[in-house]
Design a protein around this motif. Sequence first.
Motif, PDB file in Angstrom:
ATOM      1  N   GLN A   1       0.820  -1.218   0.000  1.00 43.57           N
ATOM      2  CA  GLN A   1       0.000   0.000   0.000  1.00 43.57           C
ATOM      3  C   GLN A   1       0.849   1.260   0.000  1.00 43.57           C
ATOM      4  O   GLN A   1       0.321   2.358  -0.181  1.00 43.57           O
ATOM      5  N   ILE A   2       2.163   1.120   0.208  1.00 48.32           N
ATOM      6  CA  ILE A   2       3.065   2.275   0.121  1.00 48.32           C
ATOM      7  C   ILE A   2       3.363   2.481  -1.371  1.00 48.32           C
ATOM      8  O   ILE A   2       4.320   1.912  -1.938  1.00 48.32           O
ATOM      9  N   ASN A   3       2.540   3.296  -1.997  1.00 44.34           N
ATOM     10  CA  ASN A   3       2.612   3.433  -3.454  1.00 44.34           C
ATOM     11  C   ASN A   3       3.229   4.733  -3.918  1.00 44.34           C
ATOM     12  O   ASN A   3       3.322   4.999  -5.125  1.00 44.34           O
ATOM     13  N   LEU A   4       3.654   5.591  -2.977  1.00 48.23           N
ATOM     14  CA  LEU A   4       4.257   6.875  -3.348  1.00 48.23           C
ATOM     15  C   LEU A   4       5.737   6.833  -3.012  1.00 48.23           C
ATOM     16  O   LEU A   4       6.127   6.854  -1.835  1.00 48.23           O
ATOM     17  N   LEU A   5       6.573   6.729  -4.059  1.00 42.23           N
ATOM     18  CA  LEU A   5       8.022   6.681  -3.877  1.00 42.23           C
ATOM     19  C   LEU A   5       8.674   7.675  -4.832  1.00 42.23           C
ATOM     20  O   LEU A   5       8.326   7.736  -6.020  1.00 42.23           O
ATOM     21  N   GLN A   6       9.618   8.446  -4.289  1.00 44.40           N
ATOM     22  CA  GLN A   6      10.327   9.434  -5.119  1.00 44.40           C
ATOM     23  C   GLN A   6      11.789   9.520  -4.689  1.00 44.40           C
ATOM     24  O   GLN A   6      12.100   9.395  -3.493  1.00 44.40           O
ATOM     25  N   LEU A   7      12.640   9.725  -5.722  1.00 37.62           N
ATOM     26  CA  LEU A   7      14.042  10.070  -5.490  1.00 37.62           C
ATOM     27  C   LEU A   7      14.212  11.492  -5.985  1.00 37.62           C
ATOM     28  O   LEU A   7      14.012  11.782  -7.159  1.00 37.62           O
ATOM     29  N   VAL A   8      14.609  12.415  -5.099  1.00 41.84           N
ATOM     30  CA  VAL A   8      14.696  13.843  -5.416  1.00 41.84           C
ATOM     31  C   VAL A   8      16.117  14.308  -5.137  1.00 41.84           C
ATOM     32  O   VAL A   8      16.712  13.946  -4.107  1.00 41.84           O
ATOM     33  N   ASP A   9      16.660  15.123  -6.080  1.00 45.26           N
ATOM     34  CA  ASP A   9      18.014  15.638  -5.866  1.00 45.26           C
ATOM     35  C   ASP A   9      17.946  16.921  -5.057  1.00 45.26           C
ATOM     36  O   ASP A   9      16.879  17.356  -4.627  1.00 45.26           O
ATOM     37  N   SER A  10      19.097  17.554  -4.879  1.00 48.99           N
ATOM     38  CA  SER A  10      19.160  18.760  -4.036  1.00 48.99           C
ATOM     39  C   SER A  10      18.492  19.954  -4.677  1.00 48.99           C
ATOM     40  O   SER A  10      18.240  20.961  -4.009  1.00 48.99           O
ATOM     41  N   ARG A  11      18.183  19.873  -6.016  1.00 51.55           N
ATOM     42  CA  ARG A  11      17.492  20.979  -6.681  1.00 51.55           C
ATOM     43  C   ARG A  11      16.000  20.701  -6.824  1.00 51.55           C
ATOM     44  O   ARG A  11      15.339  21.279  -7.683  1.00 51.55           O
ATOM     45  N   ASP A  12      15.456  19.801  -6.025  1.00 56.08           N
ATOM     46  CA  ASP A  12      14.038  19.424  -6.009  1.00 56.08           C
ATOM     47  C   ASP A  12      13.586  18.811  -7.330  1.00 56.08           C
ATOM     48  O   ASP A  12      12.411  18.900  -7.717  1.00 56.08           O
ATOM     49  N   LYS A  13      14.499  18.185  -8.036  1.00 55.90           N
ATOM     50  CA  LYS A  13      14.136  17.505  -9.268  1.00 55.90           C
ATOM     51  C   LYS A  13      13.882  16.031  -8.955  1.00 55.90           C
ATOM     52  O   LYS A  13      14.663  15.382  -8.274  1.00 55.90           O
ATOM     53  N   VAL A  14      12.742  15.547  -9.456  1.00 54.45           N
ATOM     54  CA  VAL A  14      12.399  14.156  -9.242  1.00 54.45           C
ATOM     55  C   VAL A  14      13.211  13.317 -10.215  1.00 54.45           C
ATOM     56  O   VAL A  14      13.004  13.377 -11.441  1.00 54.45           O
TER      57      VAL A  14
END
Length: 460
Positions: free
Chosen positions: A73-86
Amino acid sequence: MVMNLRPHSIRARFTLLSAIISFAVFAIIGAGLDLAIWTRLQDNVYKQTERVATDWIGSWTPGRAVPPTPKTQINLLQLVDSRDKVVAASPAAARQGPLTTFRPPLDDRIQHGTQCGPRHGCLILTAIRVPPLETTVLWRGQPHYVYAGMAEPGLIATHELELLTSAGVLAATALAAWATWWLVGRTLRPVAMIRARTAEITVSDLSMRVPEPPGRDEIAQLARTSNKTLARLEAAVEQQRHFASVVSHELRSPVAGLHTQLEEALLYPGDVDPVTTIRTALSTTERLQAIIDDLLVLARIRSAPPAAPEPIDLAALVTEEAKGKVHGTPVRTTTSGPVVVLGNRIQLIGVLNNLVVNAQRHAHSIVEVTASRSGGHAVVTVTDDGEGIAPKDRERVFEPFVRLDDGRRRDPGGSGLGLAICRAIVTAHHGTVEIEDSPRGARFVVRLPLIGAETAPSPN
């Protein structure tokens, strides 16, 4: 005008009080339960998001971050850099910007929190700062962050938990109030029956009694005490009616005689000597006055509030009163040391004087008076050497206006209240006065509690 909102019924008061206390207690329990459930759900989500995020980080290969494929059910995953870019994201989080803007510091790489926004509502998130090793290998030391989360469960997001808890609190309060209403009503049911029966009791009919519930609780004791009080009241009213009947009969005869004498003096002035009529009327009024005085004494003893008692040595009192009997039949006294009781001195002197005068009236040659101690009681005896009193009459003589033939012959002007007054005084002192067997004459025995006995006297 101030309105009194306090219920008049004890049943309603207890029910209202129970409802207030129950609501307060259940509200505290409900709030604690609500907080415990919400915390438990949130902690479970945090554990899952942290596990899913770390598993995703562990699946990366050098030079490439593998896009996640959520299987829970944990369906929201993101890798974001230091400039807020996904850089990489799960399908559910790919078409939106970063899930949150907070960045875990180096000394606290994993943080949990809730992020609310107009686009995706409230999310439960775990933010993880990518370890320095992976950051150096993959992005040459540039900081990257992994976010894992899910939308708040409906139980929390829609306040369904609070609504269910509130409903439970209200239901428990209503149940407690109903139980109190039923229990108090059942407890007070005998009281209602007692009240209804008491309302039916009138002065004209005191024979009725209130129902006595089984058991030994306060209500059962109240019912039994009420019945005992009604029994005493019935006896007192019957005694009062009998006394009023006897008094009216005793007063009617002298009043009728006085009326006849005065009427004859008016109708036949020439045949009736006015001086003789006046003397006879005066004698009759003196007898009436004596009867009325004795009645007042008797009524005062029975109804007046008790006065403070004082220690009285009956042995000394007997000796002192005997010395004053210089006329009539000689009085001989015998005492055995101090015999101290609590009582009213004037009333006890009246009892002793009445008994001694009565004995002198019937004695042939001597009256003997003794004062001694026996079994926690002071015992005073007055014995004459006269004809005595038959056993069948020994109780009757203590009734108001009862006079035996010998007494009428020896004291025609007596009221017949002397012995009744004696018994009333002795009874008020928690004692007894009786006529006992004697080798000769009559023997009156008075018993009063000594000082220190369990029953303290309360004389009028």
